[in-house]
Design a protein around this motif. Sequence first.
Motif, PDB file in Angstrom:
ATOM      1  N   HIS A 117      10.095   2.832   2.412  1.00 40.21           N
ATOM      2  CA  HIS A 117      11.444   2.517   1.941  1.00 40.21           C
ATOM      3  C   HIS A 117      11.985   1.319   2.719  1.00 40.21           C
ATOM      4  O   HIS A 117      11.673   1.136   3.895  1.00 40.21           O
ATOM      5  CB  HIS A 117      12.381   3.719   2.145  1.00 40.21           C
ATOM      6  CG  HIS A 117      12.032   4.879   1.272  1.00 40.21           C
ATOM      7  ND1 HIS A 117      12.324   4.910  -0.063  1.00 40.21           N
ATOM      8  CD2 HIS A 117      11.385   6.036   1.540  1.00 40.21           C
ATOM      9  CE1 HIS A 117      11.889   6.029  -0.590  1.00 40.21           C
ATOM     10  NE2 HIS A 117      11.303   6.746   0.372  1.00 40.21           N
ATOM     11  N   GLY A 118      12.786   0.515   2.049  1.00 41.12           N
ATOM     12  CA  GLY A 118      13.490  -0.565   2.724  1.00 41.12           C
ATOM     13  C   GLY A 118      12.706  -1.839   2.953  1.00 41.12           C
ATOM     14  O   GLY A 118      13.204  -2.743   3.622  1.00 41.12           O
ATOM     15  N   MET A 119      11.516  -1.943   2.418  1.00 46.37           N
ATOM     16  CA  MET A 119      10.735  -3.169   2.587  1.00 46.37           C
ATOM     17  C   MET A 119      11.209  -4.200   1.564  1.00 46.37           C
ATOM     18  O   MET A 119      11.478  -3.866   0.415  1.00 46.37           O
ATOM     19  CB  MET A 119       9.240  -2.912   2.373  1.00 46.37           C
ATOM     20  CG  MET A 119       8.620  -1.949   3.367  1.00 46.37           C
ATOM     21  SD  MET A 119       8.365  -2.675   5.013  1.00 46.37           S
ATOM     22  CE  MET A 119       9.722  -1.954   5.912  1.00 46.37           C
ATOM     23  N   ARG A 120      11.293  -5.460   1.993  1.00 42.77           N
ATOM     24  CA  ARG A 120      11.780  -6.513   1.098  1.00 42.77           C
ATOM     25  C   ARG A 120      10.662  -7.310   0.460  1.00 42.77           C
ATOM     26  O   ARG A 120      10.856  -7.898  -0.595  1.00 42.77           O
ATOM     27  CB  ARG A 120      12.732  -7.419   1.857  1.00 42.77           C
ATOM     28  CG  ARG A 120      13.967  -6.643   2.263  1.00 42.77           C
ATOM     29  CD  ARG A 120      14.968  -7.362   3.094  1.00 42.77           C
ATOM     30  NE  ARG A 120      14.732  -8.785   3.287  1.00 42.77           N
ATOM     31  CZ  ARG A 120      15.518  -9.567   3.973  1.00 42.77           C
ATOM     32  NH1 ARG A 120      16.582  -9.078   4.526  1.00 42.77           N
ATOM     33  NH2 ARG A 120      15.257 -10.838   4.129  1.00 42.77           N
ATOM     34  N   ASN A 121       9.501  -7.339   1.115  1.00 40.74           N
ATOM     35  CA  ASN A 121       8.383  -8.096   0.549  1.00 40.74           C
ATOM     36  C   ASN A 121       7.066  -7.527   1.059  1.00 40.74           C
ATOM     37  O   ASN A 121       7.042  -6.699   1.979  1.00 40.74           O
ATOM     38  CB  ASN A 121       8.521  -9.597   0.857  1.00 40.74           C
ATOM     39  CG  ASN A 121       8.610  -9.863   2.340  1.00 40.74           C
ATOM     40  OD1 ASN A 121       7.790  -9.400   3.123  1.00 40.74           O
ATOM     41  ND2 ASN A 121       9.628 -10.621   2.746  1.00 40.74           N
ATOM     42  N   VAL A 122       5.990  -7.990   0.471  1.00 38.13           N
ATOM     43  CA  VAL A 122       4.663  -7.468   0.805  1.00 38.13           C
ATOM     44  C   VAL A 122       4.284  -7.825   2.240  1.00 38.13           C
ATOM     45  O   VAL A 122       3.623  -7.036   2.927  1.00 38.13           O
ATOM     46  CB  VAL A 122       3.613  -7.961  -0.217  1.00 38.13           C
ATOM     47  CG1 VAL A 122       2.216  -7.543   0.185  1.00 38.13           C
ATOM     48  CG2 VAL A 122       3.944  -7.433  -1.615  1.00 38.13           C
ATOM     49  N   ALA A 123       4.719  -8.965   2.738  1.00 38.32           N
ATOM     50  CA  ALA A 123       4.443  -9.340   4.136  1.00 38.32           C
ATOM     51  C   ALA A 123       5.051  -8.322   5.099  1.00 38.32           C
ATOM     52  O   ALA A 123       4.440  -7.988   6.123  1.00 38.32           O
ATOM     53  CB  ALA A 123       4.966 -10.742   4.419  1.00 38.32           C
ATOM     54  N   ASP A 124       6.244  -7.809   4.774  1.00 33.47           N
ATOM     55  CA  ASP A 124       6.870  -6.771   5.610  1.00 33.47           C
ATOM     56  C   ASP A 124       6.034  -5.490   5.609  1.00 33.47           C
ATOM     57  O   ASP A 124       5.921  -4.807   6.626  1.00 33.47           O
ATOM     58  CB  ASP A 124       8.286  -6.448   5.122  1.00 33.47           C
ATOM     59  CG  ASP A 124       9.284  -7.561   5.380  1.00 33.47           C
ATOM     60  OD1 ASP A 124       8.985  -8.482   6.176  1.00 33.47           O
ATOM     61  OD2 ASP A 124      10.382  -7.512   4.773  1.00 33.47           O
ATOM     62  N   VAL A 125       5.464  -5.158   4.443  1.00 29.75           N
ATOM     63  CA  VAL A 125       4.605  -3.974   4.338  1.00 29.75           C
ATOM     64  C   VAL A 125       3.387  -4.133   5.243  1.00 29.75           C
ATOM     65  O   VAL A 125       3.043  -3.228   6.014  1.00 29.75           O
ATOM     66  CB  VAL A 125       4.168  -3.724   2.869  1.00 29.75           C
ATOM     67  CG1 VAL A 125       3.114  -2.628   2.794  1.00 29.75           C
ATOM     68  CG2 VAL A 125       5.367  -3.376   2.007  1.00 29.75           C
ATOM     69  N   ILE A 126       2.746  -5.287   5.189  1.00 29.42           N
ATOM     70  CA  ILE A 126       1.560  -5.546   6.021  1.00 29.42           C
ATOM     71  C   ILE A 126       1.930  -5.439   7.497  1.00 29.42           C
ATOM     72  O   ILE A 126       1.210  -4.810   8.281  1.00 29.42           O
ATOM     73  CB  ILE A 126       0.951  -6.924   5.695  1.00 29.42           C
ATOM     74  CG1 ILE A 126       0.347  -6.909   4.295  1.00 29.42           C
ATOM     75  CG2 ILE A 126      -0.097  -7.319   6.737  1.00 29.42           C
ATOM     76  CD1 ILE A 126      -0.082  -8.278   3.786  1.00 29.42           C
ATOM     77  N   ALA A 127       3.046  -6.016   7.886  1.00 23.88           N
ATOM     78  CA  ALA A 127       3.476  -5.966   9.294  1.00 23.88           C
ATOM     79  C   ALA A 127       3.710  -4.526   9.741  1.00 23.88           C
ATOM     80  O   ALA A 127       3.303  -4.140  10.842  1.00 23.88           O
ATOM     81  CB  ALA A 127       4.743  -6.802   9.491  1.00 23.88           C
ATOM     82  N   LYS A 128       4.344  -3.714   8.899  1.00 23.88           N
ATOM     83  CA  LYS A 128       4.613  -2.317   9.258  1.00 23.88           C
ATOM     84  C   LYS A 128       3.316  -1.510   9.330  1.00 23.88           C
ATOM     85  O   LYS A 128       3.152  -0.664  10.215  1.00 23.88           O
ATOM     86  CB  LYS A 128       5.584  -1.681   8.273  1.00 23.88           C
ATOM     87  CG  LYS A 128       5.994  -0.282   8.695  1.00 23.88           C
ATOM     88  CD  LYS A 128       7.231   0.196   8.004  1.00 23.88           C
ATOM     89  CE  LYS A 128       7.590   1.569   8.555  1.00 23.88           C
ATOM     90  NZ  LYS A 128       8.940   1.955   8.229  1.00 23.88           N
ATOM     91  N   LEU A 129       2.389  -1.754   8.403  1.00 23.70           N
ATOM     92  CA  LEU A 129       1.096  -1.061   8.446  1.00 23.70           C
ATOM     93  C   LEU A 129       0.365  -1.385   9.749  1.00 23.70           C
ATOM     94  O   LEU A 129      -0.128  -0.489  10.433  1.00 23.70           O
ATOM     95  CB  LEU A 129       0.231  -1.465   7.245  1.00 23.70           C
ATOM     96  CG  LEU A 129       0.689  -0.958   5.882  1.00 23.70           C
ATOM     97  CD1 LEU A 129      -0.069  -1.671   4.768  1.00 23.70           C
ATOM     98  CD2 LEU A 129       0.523   0.550   5.775  1.00 23.70           C
ATOM     99  N   ASN A 130       0.308  -2.659  10.104  1.00 25.52           N
ATOM    100  CA  ASN A 130      -0.376  -3.074  11.328  1.00 25.52           C
ATOM    101  C   ASN A 130       0.310  -2.530  12.574  1.00 25.52           C
ATOM    102  O   ASN A 130      -0.354  -2.061  13.500  1.00 25.52           O
ATOM    103  CB  ASN A 130      -0.491  -4.596  11.387  1.00 25.52           C
ATOM    104  CG  ASN A 130      -1.538  -5.127  10.432  1.00 25.52           C
ATOM    105  OD1 ASN A 130      -2.541  -4.465  10.148  1.00 25.52           O
ATOM    106  ND2 ASN A 130      -1.314  -6.323   9.915  1.00 25.52           N
TER     107      ASN A 130
END
Length: 142
Positions: free
Chosen positions: A90-103
């Motif tokens: 929840h709350g992610m603005r773009n796919v780059a943010d998703v990658i950063a959170k996963l890492n």
Amino acid sequence: MAEITIHDSFVIAIVHQFEERRLRIISHYRDREIPEPYFVTDFGNVVAHHFRHVAAPSILLDVEECDVESIVSMHHELFADGLKHGWPFHGMRNVADVIAKLNAGGVKAYQVMGSCGLDGFVLATSCSIHASPSRSELPGLT
């Protein structure tokens, strides 16, 4: 001790325990006489998964750990569309943010490869494979 291999095993179940954040792919060899013909590929701390061609019969070829960025890039449209539904976070603005959170969370990407069926990926912090001599001892099956 020989390394456990799931190559060419038939998928008999996919069990996703949402609250425990656990996903299991249960498979077995139909055509080999071996002491432990049943296998549980167990993913822990699952963030997300996506499978295509989920139908019987599905033959599991391999589960391979790969780079998070490569899985997300390969499925960019899926992740971009998922953002508006709060998937995988929840709350992610773009796919780059998703990658950063996963890492940042130590999440790994596992590519699930199948023949005649199941194909996709799992995002989780761990993956292990366990063998079992009988179906009655498998978790998630009654």
